[in-house]
Every structure is written in structure tokens, then in C-alpha cells.
Design a protein around this motif. Structure first.
Motif, PDB file in Angstrom:
ATOM      1  N   MET A   1       0.832  -1.190   0.000  1.00 19.24           N
ATOM      2  CA  MET A   1       0.000   0.000   0.000  1.00 19.24           C
ATOM      3  C   MET A   1       0.872   1.248   0.000  1.00 19.24           C
ATOM      4  N   ARG A   2       0.429   2.270  -0.699  1.00 18.49           N
ATOM      5  CA  ARG A   2       1.130   3.548  -0.700  1.00 18.49           C
ATOM      6  C   ARG A   2       0.335   4.573   0.101  1.00 18.49           C
ATOM      7  N   ILE A   3       1.046   5.238   1.003  1.00 18.53           N
ATOM      8  CA  ILE A   3       0.444   6.257   1.851  1.00 18.53           C
ATOM      9  C   ILE A   3       1.044   7.596   1.498  1.00 18.53           C
ATOM     10  N   ALA A   4       0.200   8.538   1.084  1.00 23.52           N
ATOM     11  CA  ALA A   4       0.659   9.896   0.804  1.00 23.52           C
ATOM     12  C   ALA A   4       0.260  10.801   1.951  1.00 23.52           C
ATOM     13  N   LEU A   5       1.203  11.575   2.436  1.00 20.32           N
ATOM     14  CA  LEU A   5       0.948  12.544   3.494  1.00 20.32           C
ATOM     15  C   LEU A   5       1.031  13.934   2.877  1.00 20.32           C
ATOM     16  N   CYS A   6      -0.111  14.461   2.447  1.00 17.26           N
ATOM     17  CA  CYS A   6      -0.138  15.813   1.900  1.00 17.26           C
ATOM     18  C   CYS A   6       0.055  16.790   3.059  1.00 17.26           C
ATOM     19  N   GLY A   7       1.046  17.657   2.923  1.00 23.10           N
ATOM     20  CA  GLY A   7       1.442  18.459   4.076  1.00 23.10           C
ATOM     21  C   GLY A   7       2.341  17.671   5.004  1.00 23.10           C
ATOM     22  N   GLY A   8       3.005  16.677   4.454  1.00 23.80           N
ATOM     23  CA  GLY A   8       3.837  15.790   5.257  1.00 23.80           C
ATOM     24  C   GLY A   8       5.121  16.410   5.766  1.00 23.80           C
ATOM     25  N   THR A   9       5.340  17.684   5.460  1.00 18.60           N
ATOM     26  CA  THR A   9       6.526  18.382   5.973  1.00 18.60           C
ATOM     27  C   THR A   9       6.266  19.046   7.321  1.00 18.60           C
ATOM     28  N   GLY A  10       5.006  19.050   7.765  1.00 20.66           N
ATOM     29  CA  GLY A  10       4.654  19.667   9.042  1.00 20.66           C
ATOM     30  C   GLY A  10       4.764  18.702  10.199  1.00 20.66           C
ATOM     31  N   ASP A  11       4.316  19.149  11.380  1.00 21.95           N
ATOM     32  CA  ASP A  11       4.524  18.371  12.606  1.00 21.95           C
ATOM     33  C   ASP A  11       3.804  17.024  12.589  1.00 21.95           C
ATOM     34  N   ILE A  12       2.489  17.020  12.341  1.00 19.84           N
ATOM     35  CA  ILE A  12       1.749  15.763  12.380  1.00 19.84           C
ATOM     36  C   ILE A  12       2.164  14.877  11.208  1.00 19.84           C
ATOM     37  N   GLY A  13       2.477  15.495  10.064  1.00 18.88           N
ATOM     38  CA  GLY A  13       2.950  14.720   8.927  1.00 18.88           C
ATOM     39  C   GLY A  13       4.260  14.031   9.212  1.00 18.88           C
ATOM     40  N   ALA A  14       5.171  14.739   9.879  1.00 23.74           N
ATOM     41  CA  ALA A  14       6.461  14.145  10.225  1.00 23.74           C
ATOM     42  C   ALA A  14       6.281  12.952  11.143  1.00 23.74           C
ATOM     43  N   GLY A  15       5.460  13.113  12.175  1.00 25.54           N
ATOM     44  CA  GLY A  15       5.261  12.027  13.126  1.00 25.54           C
ATOM     45  C   GLY A  15       4.651  10.799  12.482  1.00 25.54           C
ATOM     46  N   LEU A  16       3.609  11.008  11.666  1.00 23.50           N
ATOM     47  CA  LEU A  16       2.975   9.868  11.004  1.00 23.50           C
ATOM     48  C   LEU A  16       3.923   9.226   9.994  1.00 23.50           C
ATOM     49  N   ALA A  17       4.678  10.039   9.271  1.00 20.82           N
ATOM     50  CA  ALA A  17       5.626   9.483   8.294  1.00 20.82           C
ATOM     51  C   ALA A  17       6.641   8.573   8.971  1.00 20.82           C
ATOM     52  N   LEU A  18       7.207   9.035  10.070  1.00 18.53           N
ATOM     53  CA  LEU A  18       8.226   8.243  10.764  1.00 18.53           C
ATOM     54  C   LEU A  18       7.639   6.950  11.324  1.00 18.53           C
ATOM     55  N   ARG A  19       6.446   7.033  11.911  1.00 24.40           N
ATOM     56  CA  ARG A  19       5.831   5.816  12.473  1.00 24.40           C
ATOM     57  C   ARG A  19       5.427   4.838  11.370  1.00 24.40           C
TER      58      ARG A  19
END
Length: 221
Positions: A1-19
Motif C-alpha cells: 500500500m502507498r500512503i501519501a501525506l499531503c502536508g507531510g513536511t509539518g509536525d503531524i505529517g512528520a510524526g505519522l511518516a516516521l511511524r
């Protein structure tokens, strides 16, 4: 599965990306209005994980390009950017894409933070209003602390509450959230229940402000 985090450079995006990148086998894509910033942040996240012995590839794209490649699109943007972001990626979404909203409208006064309910009834409902009619929307991850998510030294023992009208999309997000170590996803019914879920976030922030607790979350027993 591919997960895109639009706005993934911000705080919540960073946390979700790393996890997501550390705890799951899914491909993580970082989206931003600025593709160069997306690529820079993706490299930073990848380097942090590599330093922890986790070998993964995180890629950065402009928001629409990230969404075009994804099965799940998380709108990791503030509520005042929600409509513009959804409109900018709308032609890249289809019925097989699950659109996820963790955003919460809040306003501050001298007493603290308060839930700022938009005219649509909730931010999640605003996403559903703006997205193409056939794209399923799920509200999730509202009450998670961005700082705690991004600190991989800290364990999660928390719940995230899900709202949505499409059972298949809810199942996708429930499974995805449950793959993050220490996180449990619980459904609280249709999208109409989003205001109650979203309003929990300012309560938790006020609790952290007025006690010795920090980065608080919820766990239901």
C-alpha cells in the motif's frame, strides 16, 4: 500500500511518516505544495530512520503527484488549508482512494483552546463536502500528539478514534493505524459523529497545559 501525506513536511505529517515508515511495510510518500521541500523532508526522515537501523525509502513530491500514486491520502495540513489542498488533488483521487483527515479546528482565548466548529459541522465533513462524491473520507488521528509521534524513543499506548460512512474505507484505516506499534483504532460510527471526536483535541491540550502531563493521549478500557 502507498500512503501519501499531503502536508507531510509539518509536525503531524512528520510524526505519522516516521511511524508508518518504521512500523509498517507500506510505501510512504511526502507531499507538499513545494516539491523541493517535500524531497528535503523525505530525505531527513529517511536519514533519521537509517540512523536507527531502519532501512526504508521515503519519497517526496508535490501534493497532487503524491496523491496520484497513493492508496491512502492523509491530509496532514491545518484546517484553514483543507479546502485548497483537497481541491488541488481532487483530480488525482478516485473511489479506490481513502482520504483521511486528522485536522481539528481550534481557537484560543485567555482560558485556553476551544473547538472551533466549521459551518460544515466538522473538519472531516468539510473534507467530504470538498472531495469528489465517490471518494470515501475517514476522520482519524485527531488526538495524537505530533511531538510524541515524531519522538521514536517514546512508546505509544493510545487509541485513535475513527469516523466515516464507508465501511471498507474504515477497515483500511483501522488496519493501517493498528500497524503502528502501540496504537489502537476504534470506530465511533458515521461521519456525523466527527464533531465529538474532533472536540477531544483541545480538551487534551488544555489538560496538558494545566497539569504536569505532557503530550497526553487517550486509552479506553
Amino acid at each position: 500500500m502507498r500512503i501519501a501525506l499531503c502536508g507531510g513536511t509539518g509536525d503531524i505529517g512528520a510524526g505519522l511518516a516516521l511511524r508508518f515508515a518504521r512500523d509498517t511495510d507500506h510505501e510512504v510518500l511526502i507531499g507538499s505544495r513545494d516539491p523541493e521541500r517535500a524531497r528535503t523532508k523525505a530525505d531527513e526522515y529517511g536519514a533519521e530512520l537509517s540512523n536507527r537501523g531502519v532501512e526504508t525509502t521515503i519519497k517526496g513530491f508535490e501534493n497532487a503527484m503524491a496523491a496520484d500514486r497513493a492508496d491512502v491520502v492523509v491530509l496532514a495540513v491545518p484546517p484553514y488549508h483543507i479546502r485548497d489542498t483537497v481541491e488541488s488533488i481532487a483530480d488525482r483521487l478516485d473511489p479506490s482512494t481513502t482520504l483521511v483527515s486528522p485536522a481539528v479546528g481550534m481557537e484560543r482565548d485567555e482560558a485556553g483552546l476551544h473547538y472551533n466548529r466549521p459551518s460544515a459541522g466538522s473538519v472531516t465533513a468539510m473534507v467530504a463536502e470538498t472531495a469528489p462524491d465517490d471518494v470515501p473520507v475517514v476522520g482519524a488521528f485527531h488526538s495524537l500528539s505530533a511531538g510524541k509521534l515524531a519522538d521514536l524513543e517514546r512508546d505509544l499506548e493510545e487509541d485513535t478514534l475513527l469516523v466515516g460512512d464507508d465501511e471498507d474505507a474504515l477497515d483500511v484505516v483501522r488496519q493501517l493505524a493498528g500497524e503502528i506499534e502501540g496504537l489502537r483504532a476504534l470506530s465511533v460510527g458515521p461521519l456525523a459523529n466527527a464533531p465529538e471526536v474532533e472536540s477531544l483535541t483541545p480538551l487534551l491540550i488544555n489538560l496538558a497545559t494545566h497539569t504536569d502531563l505532557h503530550d497526553v493521549g487517550v486509552r479506553f478500557e
